[in-house]
Every structure is written in structure tokens, then in C-alpha cells.
Scaffold this active site. Structure first.
Site, PDB file in Angstrom:
ATOM      1  N   HIS A 144       0.852  -1.188   0.000  1.00 13.94           N
ATOM      2  CA  HIS A 144       0.000   0.000   0.000  1.00 13.94           C
ATOM      3  C   HIS A 144       0.892   1.242   0.000  1.00 13.94           C
ATOM      4  O   HIS A 144       2.089   1.152   0.249  1.00 13.94           O
ATOM      5  CB  HIS A 144      -0.891   0.006   1.254  1.00 13.94           C
ATOM      6  CG  HIS A 144      -0.093   0.011   2.512  1.00 13.94           C
ATOM      7  ND1 HIS A 144       0.308  -1.150   3.139  1.00 13.94           N
ATOM      8  CD2 HIS A 144       0.419   1.029   3.248  1.00 13.94           C
ATOM      9  CE1 HIS A 144       1.016  -0.847   4.209  1.00 13.94           C
ATOM     10  NE2 HIS A 144       1.112   0.469   4.300  1.00 13.94           N
ATOM     11  N   HIS A 185       5.711   5.959  -1.227  1.00 15.46           N
ATOM     12  CA  HIS A 185       6.477   4.749  -1.532  1.00 15.46           C
ATOM     13  C   HIS A 185       5.725   3.528  -1.013  1.00 15.46           C
ATOM     14  O   HIS A 185       4.876   3.637  -0.138  1.00 15.46           O
ATOM     15  CB  HIS A 185       7.877   4.807  -0.906  1.00 15.46           C
ATOM     16  CG  HIS A 185       7.853   4.824   0.577  1.00 15.46           C
ATOM     17  ND1 HIS A 185       7.579   5.963   1.323  1.00 15.46           N
ATOM     18  CD2 HIS A 185       8.031   3.825   1.483  1.00 15.46           C
ATOM     19  CE1 HIS A 185       7.608   5.662   2.604  1.00 15.46           C
ATOM     20  NE2 HIS A 185       7.875   4.369   2.738  1.00 15.46           N
TER      21      HIS A 185
END
Length: 192
Positions: free
Chosen positions: A42, A128
Site C-alpha cells: 500500500h 512509496h
């Protein structure tokens, strides 16, 4: 309960990244890393840490309002990098500014709900997706070669259409390699 707000990539992007990660895991030194699993992939927008039960309804309300103030945007997983020898990550391309604003709203929602954020609001937002971490024991892994291989990676694009509130269940068994379990507590569509 531990919570964070996130953007969850679609299945096709996850599968494409999984194929790239499978290749990375065959590189020399890959055994010195703790690889994250697909269910945990995620893009964290805001990390809240432990949230008292009585604050969850207000947090949900504030996140729903935040989601409605943002429009859907385009993104894809692209490239990668590393944070020293601690973490290897896949990056993002597309409307990074929209993602940064959504992250700011997720942090603000927590403050308005009465949470003292456990996140890093003082740091610039750096989207990220963590794919591996350095092991705490033994020889350090050098992550630059892995990040260099990720440079050429690019997933299919998608329209980010929702903001998710995710519960993080920490490992309890103590078994080596056990990963946290993530459950989507709620998700709200972006826009009205």
C-alpha cells in the site's frame, strides 16, 4: 487499534509488482532481506499508530470529509529506491501533487479528530510502497543494487478513486518472518 490512511493499488498493479519482486528475490543478497507480502502493499498517506476506540468514529468522519474534497487522480508504480540499508521501496508516478495533498488531508483529519499523529508530519511526504526491509541481525544488506533493478519497473496505471482507513494487526505468534495483517476498516470515494 493501530491505523493508517492509505491508497491501495489495484490487483493488476500488485501482480505486475509481484513479478518484479520475484526477480529481485533471485538476486545475490536477497536472503538478507525481510520481504513484505502482497497483502501489505500500500501507499501510506498518514500513519496514526494506536487510536483509542472512542476516537475512531470521529477519525472516520473526518477522513470521509477529506476524501470528498479531493478528485480522483492517475498514478502508477514506477521505479524504486531505498532508505539507507533499512528499507527497499517501489516508487510512484502520475499526479504526485494530488497524492501529496491527499496525504496532507489525511494528517489534518487525524488532528481534527483529536489524535496526536504518530506519523512524520514534519517531514515532506514521500510516497512509496515498502517491498523489503533490512534484517536487524547479522550482515547488512546493500539495497542500492536492488533499487537499481527497480529503476526500469513501471506498472499499469490506474485512477486512484478512494481513500482507505486500514487497521494494522501486529504479529502475535513470535514466529520468524510473520508479517502484520492489514484490514481495510473503511474506504471513501474521492470527490462527490
Amino acid at each position: 487499534m493501530r491505523f493508517f490512511a492509505a491508497v491501495l493499488p489495484p490487483r493488476v498493479a500488485i501482480e505486475e509488482l509481484a513479478a518484479e519482486v520475484a526477480a529481485l528475490r533471485r538476486l545475490s543478497g536477497a536472503d538478507r532481506l525481510r520481504w513484505t507480502g502482497r497483502p501489505g502493499w500500500h501507499f501510506t498517506l498518514a500513519f496514526y499508530g494506536e487510536v483509542a476506540d472512542e476516537l475512531v468514529p470521529e477519525l472516520r468522519l473526518r477522513l470521509e470529509r477529506a476524501a470528498h474534497r479531493h478528485h480522483p487522480y492517475e498514478m502508477w508504480i514506477k521505479g524504486g529506491g531505498h532508505f539507507g540499508d533499512r528499507a527497499l521501496w517501489a516508487g510512484v508516478a502520475g499526479d504526485r501533487e494530488a497524492m501529496r495533498h491527499l496525504a496532507g488531508s489525511a494528517e489534518a483529519a487525524a488532528r481534527k479528530a483529536g489524535l496526536v499523529s504518530a506519523g512524520h508530519a514534519h517531514r515532506p511526504y514521500h510516497p512509496h510502497l515498502t517491498i523489503a526491509r533490512g534484517r536487524d541481525r547479522g550482515a547488512r544488506a546493500h539495497l542500492a543494487p536492488f533499487a537499481a533493478v527497480l529503476d526500469a519497473f513501471e506498472s499499469s496505471g490506474w485512477t486512484v478513486g478512494e481513500l482507505a482507513l486500514v487497521r494494522s494487526n501486529l504479529p502475535v505468534s513470535g514466529a520468524p518472518g510473520e508479517q502484520p495483517r492489514y484490514e481495510t476498516e473503511a474506504a471513501w470515494p474521492l470527490g462527490r
